[in-house]
Design a protein around this motif. Structure first.
Motif, PDB file in Angstrom:
ATOM      1  N   ALA A  90      -4.639  -8.386   6.967  1.00  0.00           N
ATOM      2  CA  ALA A  90      -5.409  -7.516   6.063  1.00  0.00           C
ATOM      3  C   ALA A  90      -6.590  -6.887   6.786  1.00  0.00           C
ATOM      4  O   ALA A  90      -6.938  -5.720   6.561  1.00  0.00           O
ATOM      5  CB  ALA A  90      -5.889  -8.304   4.848  1.00  0.00           C
ATOM      6  N   GLN A  91      -7.198  -7.638   7.689  1.00  0.00           N
ATOM      7  CA  GLN A  91      -8.309  -7.120   8.484  1.00  0.00           C
ATOM      8  C   GLN A  91      -7.826  -5.969   9.370  1.00  0.00           C
ATOM      9  O   GLN A  91      -8.512  -4.948   9.515  1.00  0.00           O
ATOM     10  CB  GLN A  91      -8.890  -8.235   9.345  1.00  0.00           C
ATOM     11  N   SER A  94      -7.157  -2.895   7.234  1.00  0.00           N
ATOM     12  CA  SER A  94      -8.435  -2.288   6.875  1.00  0.00           C
ATOM     13  C   SER A  94      -8.966  -1.432   8.022  1.00  0.00           C
ATOM     14  O   SER A  94      -9.516  -0.345   7.805  1.00  0.00           O
ATOM     15  CB  SER A  94      -9.445  -3.385   6.524  1.00  0.00           C
ATOM     16  N   ARG A  97       0.824  -1.219   0.000  1.00  0.00           N
ATOM     17  CA  ARG A  97       0.000   0.000   0.000  1.00  0.00           C
ATOM     18  C   ARG A  97       0.853   1.261   0.000  1.00  0.00           C
ATOM     19  O   ARG A  97       0.358   2.357   0.237  1.00  0.00           O
ATOM     20  CB  ARG A  97      -0.927  -0.015   1.223  1.00  0.00           C
TER      21      ARG A  97
END
Length: 379
Positions: A371-372, A375, A34
């Protein structure tokens, strides 16, 4: 997003490629995808193998000694780190909930501050609402906290019942395991057994843990005596270290089972080194209220059946009768019986191991769980 930096404070020493180090690398990899930088703060400099493991283009490593203590020195050091990197996010792992870090971060205009609760509770612990003075104090001290991550439903319930922060700030994200790293160890079982001189015909029962009374290794050794009286091919392996190791070695001698017990000390990379592959059964006989138990997820990722105690968050990990068995803490008779059930039935070991691996992939996969978290950061 190019200038976004996340500072993660890990209150442990990175001396092996264990669950914490694997998490730190996966977090850094997903941040890199990212366009974000990852600053990893540890108590001590990493060992050379860990440094190489964490060596990614977006990673910087800093040392914050005693970050888990309420310490002016540690706070000053972290202050310097935050001033240096000017992160958007500060995340505290394995540090105390009571600290000056949240207000320090607010002073330095850090946008979000998170705390992950990895605390197991004492044996038989029952959480109640905290006294008014404590609730009021904690809401002031931790007012700048954006959120608290609980690594199990048990941890979530224990923390929220104290009413120290508004419930909406709490989130459940399970601890996780590197499924692909577990696959690296699938061909290393025989090599691992040779390294520790475990005969190939032995049926190996393993517990991986910190060697303290709360982990219940004493109970495992007592159960081992009963198992060996019926199944002399059984062998017990205790991987890990701690102040109680000499006592446990003496217990094995006192029970007359020392020739069938191997203490390995710390295994530097248990998943990839084949520790779990070498094992037939993996145990977690904790006495205290284990908030999660990383080794349970690791064993499941390696397709091994589990026997664990019905404490804390362990029943959320081990599904009794499916991926393993649950027993009551300190019930050495039940522990021995369940160990024998698995040692006598290779098909049961296989089916439970396969069921556990499916659960690990679905529920404890570090790629999904990290990833959670990212997020939640809003990245």
């Amino acid at each position: 997003m190019q200038n976004t930096t996340v500072v993660s404070v890990f209150g442990f020493e990175p001396h092996r490629i264990g669950a914490g180090e694997i998490f730190a690398r996966e977090l850094s990899e997903q941040l890199a995808a990212r366009g974000c930088n990852s600053v990893l703060c540890f108590l001590k400099p990493p060992s050379e193998s860990v440094r190489q493991f964490l060596d990614l283009p977006n990673v910087s490593i800093e040392i914050v000694e005693d970050s888990w203590q309420l310490s002016a020195k540690a706070t000053a050091r972290l202050f310097a780190v935050v001033c240096k990197y000017r992160p958007r996010i500060l995340h505290l792992y394995f540090t105390g909930f009571l600290s000056a870090y949240p207000w320090m971060a607010k002073l330095l205009r850090v946008e979000k501050v998170y705390f992950t609760d990895q605390s197991s509770r004492p044996e038989g612990f029952v959480q109640t609402r905290a006294p008014f003075w404590k609730r009021a104090a904690m809401r002031v001290i931790n007012g700048p906290l954006t959120g608290v991550i609980s690594v199990s439903g048990y941890g979530y319930r224990s923390f929220t019942q104290q009413d120290l922060l508004p419930k909406k700030r709490f989130h459940i994200i399970y601890n996780s395991v590197d499924i692909s790293r577990a696959a690296l160890g699938l061909t290393k079982g025989e090599e691992f057994r040779r390294r520790y001189k475990i005969p190939p015909d032995r049926l190996l029962v393993t517990q991986v843990s910190w060697l303290i009374p709360e982990k219940g290794v004493d109970d495992l050794l007592t159960a081992a005596r009963d198992v060996l009286s019926v199944e002399p091919r059984a062998h017990f392996l205790v991987a890990g270290d701690g102040a109680y190791r000499a006592n446990l070695e003496q217990t094995a001698r006192n029970l007359g089972i020392a020739p069938h017990v191997t203490f390995t000390g710390v295994v530097s990379d248990p998943l990839a080194d084949g520790l779990y592959t070498a094992s037939d059964v993996v145990c977690q006989m904790s006495r205290w209220e284990e908030v999660f138990g990383y080794t349970n997820a690791e064993a499941m990722a390696a397709a091994k059946p589990l026997i664990g105690t019905r404490v804390g968050g362990i029943p959320e990990i081990i599904e009794n009768g499916n991926s393993g068995f649950l027993v009551e803490r300190r019930d050495t008779g039940a522990m021995a019986a369940r160990i024998l059930d698995l040692l006598r039935d290779p098909n049961l070991r296989r089916s439970m191991g396969e069921a556990g691996r499916r659960v690990a992939i679905e529920k404890f996969n570090h790629k999904t769980n990290v990833a959670q978290l990212i997020s939640l950061y809003g990245l």
